[in-house]
Motif scaffolding. Structure first.
Motif, mmCIF file in Angstrom:
data_model
loop_
_atom_site.group_PDB
_atom_site.id
_atom_site.type_symbol
_atom_site.label_atom_id
_atom_site.label_comp_id
_atom_site.label_asym_id
_atom_site.label_seq_id
_atom_site.Cartn_x
_atom_site.Cartn_y
_atom_site.Cartn_z
ATOM 1 N N VAL A 1 0.838 -1.196 0.000
ATOM 2 C CA VAL A 1 0.000 0.000 0.000
ATOM 3 C C VAL A 1 0.872 1.245 0.000
ATOM 4 C CG1 VAL A 1 -1.918 1.166 1.156
ATOM 5 C CG2 VAL A 1 -1.602 -1.302 1.469
ATOM 6 N N TYR B 1 -1.844 -1.232 -3.869
ATOM 7 C CA TYR B 1 -3.023 -0.500 -3.420
ATOM 8 C C TYR B 1 -2.617 0.926 -3.088
ATOM 9 C CZ TYR B 1 -5.354 -5.008 -2.929
ATOM 10 O OH TYR B 1 -5.897 -6.230 -3.178
ATOM 11 N N CYS C 1 -4.188 4.473 -1.049
ATOM 12 C CA CYS C 1 -5.251 5.098 -0.267
ATOM 13 C C CYS C 1 -4.624 6.171 0.608
ATOM 14 C CB CYS C 1 -5.993 4.068 0.582
ATOM 15 S SG CYS C 1 -4.945 3.227 1.773
ATOM 16 N N GLN D 1 -7.239 6.133 5.657
ATOM 17 C CA GLN D 1 -7.963 4.950 5.166
ATOM 18 C C GLN D 1 -7.171 3.672 5.434
ATOM 19 O OE1 GLN D 1 -8.501 6.332 1.105
ATOM 20 N NE2 GLN D 1 -10.725 6.176 1.304
ATOM 21 N N HIS D 2 -5.855 3.762 5.217
ATOM 22 C CA HIS D 2 -5.002 2.612 5.509
ATOM 23 C C HIS D 2 -5.149 2.172 6.961
ATOM 24 C CE1 HIS D 2 -1.334 0.907 7.267
ATOM 25 N NE2 HIS D 2 -1.242 0.225 6.137
ATOM 26 N N ARG E 1 -7.474 2.760 9.154
ATOM 27 C CA ARG E 1 -8.795 2.202 9.467
ATOM 28 C C ARG E 1 -8.871 0.750 9.008
ATOM 29 N NH1 ARG E 1 -13.995 5.856 9.328
ATOM 30 N NH2 ARG E 1 -12.876 6.403 11.224
ATOM 31 N N ALA E 2 -8.400 0.501 7.816
ATOM 32 C CA ALA E 2 -8.478 -0.874 7.280
ATOM 33 C C ALA E 2 -7.623 -1.842 8.096
ATOM 34 C CB ALA E 2 -8.061 -0.890 5.808
ATOM 35 N N TRP F 1 -8.991 -2.966 11.429
ATOM 36 C CA TRP F 1 -9.950 -4.080 11.333
ATOM 37 C C TRP F 1 -9.269 -5.426 11.153
ATOM 38 C CZ3 TRP F 1 -14.279 -3.425 13.367
ATOM 39 C CH2 TRP F 1 -15.064 -2.292 13.167
ATOM 40 N N ILE F 2 -8.373 -5.505 10.212
ATOM 41 C CA ILE F 2 -7.935 -6.854 9.797
ATOM 42 C C ILE F 2 -6.609 -7.270 10.421
ATOM 43 C CG2 ILE F 2 -9.282 -6.887 7.670
ATOM 44 C CD1 ILE F 2 -5.580 -6.268 7.420
ATOM 45 N N LEU G 1 -7.992 1.858 16.433
ATOM 46 C CA LEU G 1 -8.113 0.594 17.157
ATOM 47 C C LEU G 1 -9.221 0.688 18.202
ATOM 48 C CD1 LEU G 1 -7.256 -2.253 17.789
ATOM 49 C CD2 LEU G 1 -5.339 -1.355 19.131
ATOM 50 N N SER H 1 -12.525 0.429 16.501
ATOM 51 C CA SER H 1 -12.882 -0.934 16.086
ATOM 52 C C SER H 1 -13.275 -1.789 17.300
ATOM 53 C CB SER H 1 -11.747 -1.580 15.288
ATOM 54 O OG SER H 1 -10.651 -1.911 16.120
#
Lengths: 279, 279
Positions: free
Chosen positions: A136, A163, A165, A169-170, A172-173, A176-177, A237, A240
């Motif tokens: 990214v 990718y 962004c 945005q990075h 946030r993503a 999550w994962i 974090l 989430s």
């Protein structure tokens, strides 16, 4: 191309192997002489040492240190760079890193090659680590337009999936994962270990199998890395975790109220939704 | 020995393969004619059909149906059994199963061979599925003393590791290492899917990798099985969720209050504690 790598660990070392294999000159900087010797012996770098002077002619420099020392390392590095040099980093969070590094160097762009391994250090470095993995880039409104193309070409050399962004945005993503799973998984281990009945705890430990192994894996990983994720991606974090509490609460309520059909529907949905994330 | 298996799925089918390989006669009962045909063709059973009459001479009968139909199946089965026949089950929870089956047959003992696979059904049955896996027997104060030895011999035939505990102890242990992980993991998937920003959700889905894959695996599994775990082990599961909430709360508080050393200490502890459960 002349490429500099500052910080010769798993990521920096693996980048060096691939860039050299693609015909680039690689200069590696590490404070540890043993790491530099290892880097030369293993073909990670053409030249390696503790002096930033080594990167005087570098066209692109990758900062590959731990998050906690990126800013001070970059401050020490920049007096040695040519004005045209492109600077990037490989940190696993981006907003705070971009915020601290971008003001230091006009030709900076944040990046994150997403290829972790259980083990750290240059001994774990390997060729082709980034093949088919996401890479990214997180340009900001200040990023000069020409430097992205240079990095995309290098990313293609690695065989990564590109990718792009914003830093926010990075973060946030990956909250999550990557970061939320660590905290969810660590909480599982900690909760089990809290069982007050000694015999029940011993039996649980004896019976633990693949389900527990997988669910607890990232929560039993590197504690320093876990701390850094939280420290540098704190707000995303926490956000989430709020959502997570709600989901756990829905499951708990369904069980408390004996709403078994609702629970099964919930679990059917997660069964289906998981395929949106992984195969 | 003549062994009966009622319910020819993954567990029943795999038991049949191993018992036959050890020289025992195996009679299999399933309501589905296709399953019976498959069982005979694949060497799972010497005889198979939908009629309990088939098990008239069985010395040990394993009830291998889903939890939800164990009681009614056993009620239908018992008129066909000899008085000496040993009855056992393979249910993944024990207190509620033992409570419902024990009054139906004096020579009953609860059991749980702990060998799950991603896939269900007789097509997934395989030889040696139980090798080195735990096989738990849960005798109660009513269990006749002689029947345990017979089952332990069969369990040794399977190559399993034998454990013995009360039904309640079993359920407490599996709540920790099997049922709680499912709910923790399902909550992770559900929380991620709740991300309201479409582009952030799409990016998270694209970037998800091995960490998310492992942590979400059991939460994206069979929803009917997940429902049954909760329904039949409700109180222990709710108890474990309470502990879990506390652990998650500790992590959340540390992050909220920027207590990074405390967070790292917590994660060092889970790193170490995990080795008590899995290698």
């Amino acid at each position: 191309m002349k490429i500099g790598i500052v910080g010769l660990g798993l990521i920096g070392g693996s980048l060096g192997l691939d860039f050299r294999a693609a015909g680039h000159w690689v200069g590696g900087v590490s404070r540890q002489q043993a790491t530099c010797d290892f880097a030369i012996a293993q073909g990670v770098a053409d030249a390696a040492g503790s002096d930033f002077e080594l990167l005087r002619d570098a066209e692109v420099v990758f900062v590959c240190t731990p998050l906690g020392v990126m800013q001070q390392t970059t401050q020490a590095l920049i007096p040695f760079l040519k004005a045209e040099t492109i600077l990037t980093d490989v940190g696993s969070v981006k907003a705070s890193v971009v915020e601290s590094l971008e003001p230091l160097w006009p030709r900076f762009i944040g990046g994150h090659p997403m290829a972790g391994k259980e083990v750290a250090g240059i001994q774990a470095a390997q060729a082709h680590l980034f093949v088919d993995r996401p890479y990214v880039l997180t340009p900001s409104s200040n990023t000069p337009g020409d430097i992205k193309a240079v990095l995309i070409e290098l990313i293609q050399t690695l065989g990564s999936k590109y990718y792009e962004c914003s830093p926010a945005q990075h973060d946030r993503a990956v909250a999550w994962i990557s970061h939320l799973p660590v905290m969810v998984s660590a909480s599982l281990i900690a909760a089990c270990q809290q069982e007050p009945e000694t015999s029940s705890l011993a039996l649980a430990q004896a019976l633990a199998s693949s389900g527990f192994r997988d669910t607890s894996r990232v929560g039993g990983g590197n504690s320093e890395l876990g701390r850094m994720m939280a420290q540098y991606n704190r707000d995303e974090l926490l956000r989430s975790i709020q959502f997570y509490r709600q989901s756990l609460g829905q499951i708990e309520m369904a069980i408390e109220q004996n709403r078994w059909d609702d629970l099964e529907t919930f679990l059917s949905q997660t069964h289906q939704d998981r395929t949106n994330f992984v195969d």
